[in-house]
Motif scaffolding. Sequence first.
Motif, short mmCIF file in Angstrom:
data_model
loop_
_atom_site.label_atom_id
_atom_site.label_comp_id
_atom_site.label_asym_id
_atom_site.label_seq_id
_atom_site.Cartn_x
_atom_site.Cartn_y
_atom_site.Cartn_z
N ARG A 240 0.79 -1.32 0.09
CA ARG A 240 0.04 0.05 0.06
C ARG A 240 0.91 1.20 -0.03
NH1 ARG A 240 -5.43 -0.35 1.41
NH2 ARG A 240 -5.52 1.75 2.10
N ALA A 241 1.80 1.06 0.58
CA ALA A 241 2.65 2.46 0.93
C ALA A 241 3.45 2.59 -0.46
CB ALA A 241 3.69 1.98 2.01
N VAL A 242 3.97 1.81 -1.30
CA VAL A 242 4.48 1.76 -2.14
C VAL A 242 3.89 2.26 -3.43
CG1 VAL A 242 5.73 0.25 -3.98
CG2 VAL A 242 6.23 -0.03 -1.55
N ALA A 243 2.59 1.84 -3.54
CA ALA A 243 1.94 2.33 -4.66
C ALA A 243 2.04 3.65 -5.10
CB ALA A 243 0.47 1.93 -4.61
N ASP A 244 1.92 4.55 -4.23
CA ASP A 244 1.97 6.03 -4.56
C ASP A 244 3.14 6.52 -5.22
OD1 ASP A 244 -0.68 6.41 -3.90
OD2 ASP A 244 -0.29 7.44 -2.09
N ALA A 245 4.07 5.97 -4.61
CA ALA A 245 5.69 6.43 -5.17
C ALA A 245 5.73 5.71 -6.41
CB ALA A 245 6.77 5.86 -4.29
N ILE A 246 5.15 4.90 -7.06
CA ILE A 246 5.28 4.20 -8.29
C ILE A 246 4.08 4.58 -9.36
CG2 ILE A 246 6.60 2.30 -7.53
CD1 ILE A 246 4.17 0.45 -8.53
N SER A 247 3.15 5.60 -8.72
CA SER A 247 2.22 5.75 -9.62
C SER A 247 2.19 6.84 -10.72
CB SER A 247 1.01 6.23 -8.61
OG SER A 247 1.34 7.67 -8.28
N GLY A 248 3.49 7.05 -11.07
CA GLY A 248 3.84 8.12 -12.18
C GLY A 248 4.61 7.58 -13.20
N LEU A 249 4.96 6.12 -12.78
CA LEU A 249 5.65 5.26 -13.98
C LEU A 249 4.83 4.99 -15.09
CD1 LEU A 249 7.38 2.64 -11.53
CD2 LEU A 249 8.35 4.84 -12.46
N GLY A 250 5.34 4.71 -16.07
CA GLY A 250 4.72 4.26 -17.48
C GLY A 250 4.63 5.29 -18.62
N ILE A 251 4.41 4.85 -19.73
CA ILE A 251 4.70 5.78 -21.07
C ILE A 251 3.41 5.95 -21.43
CG2 ILE A 251 5.54 5.84 -23.29
CD1 ILE A 251 7.09 3.29 -22.70
N PRO A 252 2.98 7.60 -21.50
CA PRO A 252 1.92 8.06 -22.02
C PRO A 252 1.29 7.51 -23.13
CG PRO A 252 3.19 9.70 -21.13
CD PRO A 252 3.95 8.64 -21.12
N THR A 253 0.01 7.04 -23.61
CA THR A 253 -0.53 6.43 -24.75
C THR A 253 -0.07 7.29 -25.75
OG1 THR A 253 -2.47 5.65 -23.34
CG2 THR A 253 -2.66 5.71 -25.59
N SER A 254 -0.18 8.46 -25.86
CA SER A 254 0.25 9.14 -27.24
C SER A 254 1.79 9.00 -27.46
CB SER A 254 -0.07 10.71 -27.00
OG SER A 254 0.69 11.09 -25.90
N GLU A 255 2.73 9.06 -26.43
CA GLU A 255 4.12 8.90 -26.55
C GLU A 255 4.33 7.52 -27.28
OE1 GLU A 255 6.79 10.82 -26.12
OE2 GLU A 255 5.28 12.29 -25.85
N CYS A 256 3.54 6.51 -26.64
CA CYS A 256 3.87 5.08 -27.24
C CYS A 256 3.50 5.28 -28.81
CB CYS A 256 2.94 4.26 -26.86
SG CYS A 256 3.07 3.76 -24.88
N LEU A 257 2.54 5.88 -29.14
CA LEU A 257 2.05 5.98 -30.69
C LEU A 257 3.25 6.63 -31.33
CD1 LEU A 257 -1.75 6.72 -30.59
CD2 LEU A 257 -0.47 4.50 -30.51
N LEU A 258 3.54 7.85 -30.77
CA LEU A 258 4.62 8.69 -31.70
C LEU A 258 5.96 7.75 -31.96
CD1 LEU A 258 4.59 12.01 -30.15
CD2 LEU A 258 3.68 11.34 -32.33
N ASP A 259 6.27 7.32 -30.77
CA ASP A 259 7.69 6.44 -30.73
C ASP A 259 7.37 5.28 -31.79
OD1 ASP A 259 10.01 5.38 -30.12
OD2 ASP A 259 9.24 4.21 -28.39
N ILE A 260 6.20 4.48 -31.67
CA ILE A 260 6.20 3.44 -32.44
C ILE A 260 5.87 3.74 -34.12
CG2 ILE A 260 4.69 1.48 -33.10
CD1 ILE A 260 4.29 0.98 -30.35
N LYS A 261 5.23 5.05 -34.27
CA LYS A 261 4.92 5.43 -35.61
C LYS A 261 6.13 5.55 -36.42
CE LYS A 261 2.15 8.71 -38.13
NZ LYS A 261 1.34 9.87 -38.13
#
Lengths: 346, 346, 346, 346
Positions: A240-261
């Motif tokens: 429970r304590a850890v979840a907030d610290a990691i809640s900003g991880l991940g690649i924004p959906t639009s970034e994935c598309l730009l990168d893959i395009k």
Amino acid sequence: MNQRDDVNKRKADHIQICLNDDVNGIGITTGFEQFSFIHQALPDLDFTEINVETFFLEKKVATPFLISSMTGGTEKAMTINQNLAIAAEEKGWSFGVGSGRAAVEDPERAYTFRIRKYAPSIPIIANVGAVQLNYGFGVDECKKIVDLVEADALVLHLNSLQELIQPEGNTNFRGLFQKIEELCKSFHLPIGVKEVGWGINSELAGRLFDVGISFIDVAGAGGTNWSQVEKLRSTDPLKRAVADAISGLGIPTSECLLDIKQNEGTGTLIASGGLGNGVEAAKAIALGADLAGFGRSILAEAVTSEKALIERFTQTEFELKAAMFSIGAASINELKNTSYIKRVRY
Amino acid sequence: MNQRDDVNKRKADHIQICLNDDVNGIGITTGFEQFSFIHQALPDLDFTEINVETFFLEKKVATPFLISSMTGGTEKAMTINQNLAIAAEEKGWSFGVGSGRAAVEDPERAYTFRIRKYAPSIPIIANVGAVQLNYGFGVDECKKIVDLVEADALVLHLNSLQELIQPEGNTNFRGLFQKIEELCKSFHLPIGVKEVGWGINSELAGRLFDVGISFIDVAGAGGTNWSQVEKLRSTDPLKRAVADAISGLGIPTSECLLDIKQNEGTGTLIASGGLGNGVEAAKAIALGADLAGFGRSILAEAVTSEKALIERFTQTEFELKAAMFSIGAASINELKNTSYIKRVRY
Amino acid sequence: MNQRDDVNKRKADHIQICLNDDVNGIGITTGFEQFSFIHQALPDLDFTEINVETFFLEKKVATPFLISSMTGGTEKAMTINQNLAIAAEEKGWSFGVGSGRAAVEDPERAYTFRIRKYAPSIPIIANVGAVQLNYGFGVDECKKIVDLVEADALVLHLNSLQELIQPEGNTNFRGLFQKIEELCKSFHLPIGVKEVGWGINSELAGRLFDVGISFIDVAGAGGTNWSQVEKLRSTDPLKRAVADAISGLGIPTSECLLDIKQNEGTGTLIASGGLGNGVEAAKAIALGADLAGFGRSILAEAVTSEKALIERFTQTEFELKAAMFSIGAASINELKNTSYIKRVRY
Amino acid sequence: MNQRDDVNKRKADHIQICLNDDVNGIGITTGFEQFSFIHQALPDLDFTEINVETFFLEKKVATPFLISSMTGGTEKAMTINQNLAIAAEEKGWSFGVGSGRAAVEDPERAYTFRIRKYAPSIPIIANVGAVQLNYGFGVDECKKIVDLVEADALVLHLNSLQELIQPEGNTNFRGLFQKIEELCKSFHLPIGVKEVGWGINSELAGRLFDVGISFIDVAGAGGTNWSQVEKLRSTDPLKRAVADAISGLGIPTSECLLDIKQNEGTGTLIASGGLGNGVEAAKAIALGADLAGFGRSILAEAVTSEKALIERFTQTEFELKAAMFSIGAASINELKNTSYIKRVRY
Ligand SMILES: Cc1cc2nc3c(=O)[nH]c(=O)nc-3n(C[C@H](O)[C@H](O)[C@H](O)COP(=O)(O)O)c2cc1C
Ligand SMILES: Cc1cc2nc3c(=O)[nH]c(=O)nc-3n(C[C@H](O)[C@H](O)[C@H](O)COP(=O)(O)O)c2cc1C
Ligand SMILES: Cc1cc2nc3c(=O)[nH]c(=O)nc-3n(C[C@H](O)[C@H](O)[C@H](O)COP(=O)(O)O)c2cc1C
Ligand SMILES: Cc1cc2nc3c(=O)[nH]c(=O)nc-3n(C[C@H](O)[C@H](O)[C@H](O)COP(=O)(O)O)c2cc1C
């Protein structure tokens, strides 16, 4: 509680939490708000002629929309799946069902996945966690799942950070790539790979297409954050304590598309993760996606009734067409190849 | 309700909604706040000598301001038009009247457009939706409209996304470009083209100037958002639901100007869409416009009295001159060619 | 009211409004918040050795601080000027007095400028509006002003936009540049030029230095906005209405400095306009200024007592030295030539 | 109060203020929020295999975490140090104790530093202000401090701006660099240098590594602001008034790392200043740090109990590993050399 009750509880919890709690990531968005269409004031177009048909899994579909894999296994999930199937058939959406693992492990649950009868014509995609390939799942189990669903394809989900916080999580991802490759070679149906909200970047997408994966669903950050969902289920103070610290991880959906395009794809690309309406779907397609997937944002309607879902699907399609009308795109192909989109913020 | 009452109701609704409700786009501005003048502390100028005269439609006008096309057809519209005409004549504004379609379809309404008597000297522009050329309108109907108004020109408005949400909307825009071109060739008066709040970009502006359009009013995004206005009128749950999703579409007014300025124009350029004061008008002209148009922001005064309007017009002119004094520009021509403006934000 | 009462009232109003009302520009700042010092953790420096002496108008001064031209002419102004003079002498600030025009026009007011006796050693600068050179002022009047103040120099203020909103404003700035040039050539004391809150850019600064102006005070935007001040005094509805629209005009103080720094100056450069503390003054000097001026931000202390002022001046000097300690600068010269400042925001 | 009571009071005040008051800098952050990891959805990794061991001061340590130098000298400090030592030994954190100056000056305080018995295996770092080398401290005093602590190294802190506001502050930093160099040459243990919240840039880091300093702890801005802490202790109105103006000084922690990374280091680099969780620590390491230090953010647990600390340390390690799992880094070395981090904001 025995194991079956456990799984039932987990599925029910997921739905309740997704319906009622704030499970967005912290300090992260899909990024679609940073892109604007360049309006074409004089489209050479009759709005009523706009055609959003496309092909997916060798079927012609009325829309480029996909119901993201969500549920199955419980009585409530059955209702949801039935509503989704009926609405999807009616409005021409493709339909990803939730993980079939529970049904394989406990055949009494299988009936909740028998929704092909409600949706005879559309592409239906069965689903299982890729990590299960490291925990006893192989070709046979996958075959059971797709047979049950009478699916057109199987999608493997990658969810490392969810497994990490999930009480019952499986976190050994070692060697999975090879196992996916093998499954891909020996399986009788197309295989796709999706994330569940942290995104897939071009390097991995490229490697997966290279070994024969037929579609990638980026399922990027900015929408449902599954470590937040699992936090709300957990009784372990550490997780429970850890979840907030990691809640900003991940690649924004639009970034994935730009990168893959940039690395022009060799397979079908699905954009999902945080999509809320048809204009965002239009942006996703203009940034390179073939289909646009909706998860949590349609859950309320899915729980309510097929009627509510059909209205929502109709609205989403209208919004997509409105964006296409704005830039004068008459078809999904024209939308995908438009130059009338640009980044306006960073 | 018969058709006449319908139209009356629509016109009245538009005015009421524009006066009372929040009808701005969501997440979009004109962009003028991103530009600053580079103040010249020692202008070689007597403020009282600053001259804002310019030419429009071969008439000399005291100001570079235009009343954006708004209304006509109802009793209340008559009062508004009369107030606008008197104030425009008094302060040297050009005057665009609202769509004349209703007057053509129902001659009893024609009187509400007979405002030339109140404004004998200024340019007056008649107005009709370009899309009507696909719905039965041709040279004859256009001629009726300009004759009624005793106009100096006719402006065709492009409003695809308004038609889309409008209950009675006409959404077939196919082939309109050719029809505009033909009208342009056969018509006895200059023809202009305007949007109504989503903007016109350089590509379209160039194509229109090439076929003989004599002025373009970009009517960009950041001011009145007509899908929001129509949402508030609509009883169709689908259209109401869709309006918010599309409320960020459109090209900001300043972006239209920047874009068009690069392809040095062959015709008159009017900046409108979200202008609120004379300093913004000055920025618009410094970014390439010949005239600056005001719509909803002057509606409250237009409804009140000619006196309120004259005060407002005087204020706007003073604000324009203040900005010119700040950069030492003595004439509209100097303002248009100034290098004392720059982008300070993105 | 006769003219004397008018002027008295104006002076008193200015002080009251500046003390009590919000008279900042709208949507504009000095820009100093966009710059950061690059901290030097190991300064080769004893804090007590830091020396902020500099030269101004051929006098050695204990600090690089200037009291911006503020007041004179009324009984209250007399108190303020006396407090300022005593504190300036005590702490080694240079002192600009307010406009001497009133004293020339009405000799009974002259006594309020006789503050040299309280500040025998520091540079004192007399002040008059440059625009007065177009309204009857010439060498003789200027001489009277500097004699009265026993000043070391005369500064001409440029305040076009203040005059515009000011009820009694003089707005003919035509030909002023030549008149400034002539005054400069024939005058027995150095002449400076300042704005009052809208800034001076490099082009004008260069032209002024070229004709012999010995110092420029940019007095940029981001601090006191004089059209807002005059708005609060005005009873003219037109001018009141206009003030807000023009309240974002002007060049931010830091922008003036950056712009002028590139064209390495031939004269003394003073940064003022919105300075509030010694760290901002340090940034101003690091961006190219020789002196840093404070106007409204010290007015409260000036009205209170010489003691309050001395405390404030001591604080400001300490803040300047703290910033210098942070980057290891031992002298104003080192601060001016530091490379330890950079832009961190836009 | 005699001197001993003074020091006791200061130490107690620091802890109370850091626990209870807002002592962040104003308008400044660490900058870590501007960087994002590029999630790798298919890490070739078993989470349980992730290994965060590293080496520090020739000892193998279980984690790359450091307890930033904090306290000593008082009874309460003794409790804190004991808790920290036990938890550090248990979880494999390195441990920096607070300044040993008080213990040298007053041997009765020495016992509060005798914590080696609670932490036999981990690196322990003794601490003293570098500026003391200008106030009577030399090799002998430093030796006494490290002996007392049975330390593996000595770290000298640079805190110019704290000394400036601190009532009893020592602000003569002249010639310190040479004294540090000499100490470094003659001392029997490794010497490090740290700031206390204003950061160290690459130029200084390079010079220090060149003369034999074996580690640098940037201790940058964005966390505890020591001029704010000292302000709250001060009764001097001047220093209290000055503190806010200087509260934005300092180099953000992430900026220090970026700056130093370019000049590939010759010694160990520690990131601290404002770190709050293991994901930020992961970013710090990915941006070039070898270790990540935590100060005020663990103080509450340190005051509470060793158990609370152990839980917090466990959590921080889990967060670090979660970030590593996200990008598929199996070791600190892989994390340090990852290319899966990028700037996403400015
Ligand atoms: C209630 C719920 C259950 C889900 N179950 C699954 C699942 O079984 N398998 C899967 O691959 N993804 C599952 N997901 C993840 C979604 O497919 C999707 O990738 C994720 O929620 C991000 O999309 P969103 O932001 O549109 O919700 C589930 C999502 C929700 C909301
Ligand atoms: C009450 C009202 C009625 C309008 N009617 C018309 C119209 O008949 N024809 C037209 O071209 N534009 C019409 N418009 C649009 C305006 O001309 C203008 O392009 C648009 O409102 C954007 O400008 P604004 O942000 O200054 O309001 C109308 C606007 C308002 C506020
Ligand atoms: C009460 C008051 C009176 C002022 N009177 C004068 C004046 O007589 N002459 C002048 O050149 N500037 C005058 N100024 C303008 C200041 O010199 C200064 O340029 C301006 O206020 C911007 O600086 P600030 O933001 O630090 O206040 C006055 C300012 C104030 C606050
Ligand atoms: C209560 C307290 C006492 C401190 N005492 C010392 C000290 O004696 N020596 C030292 O070098 N730093 C000392 N520091 C500074 C920390 O080591 C650290 O550099 C600074 O607080 C910034 O890190 P933070 O933002 O994580 O707190 C102290 C910090 C705290 C919170």
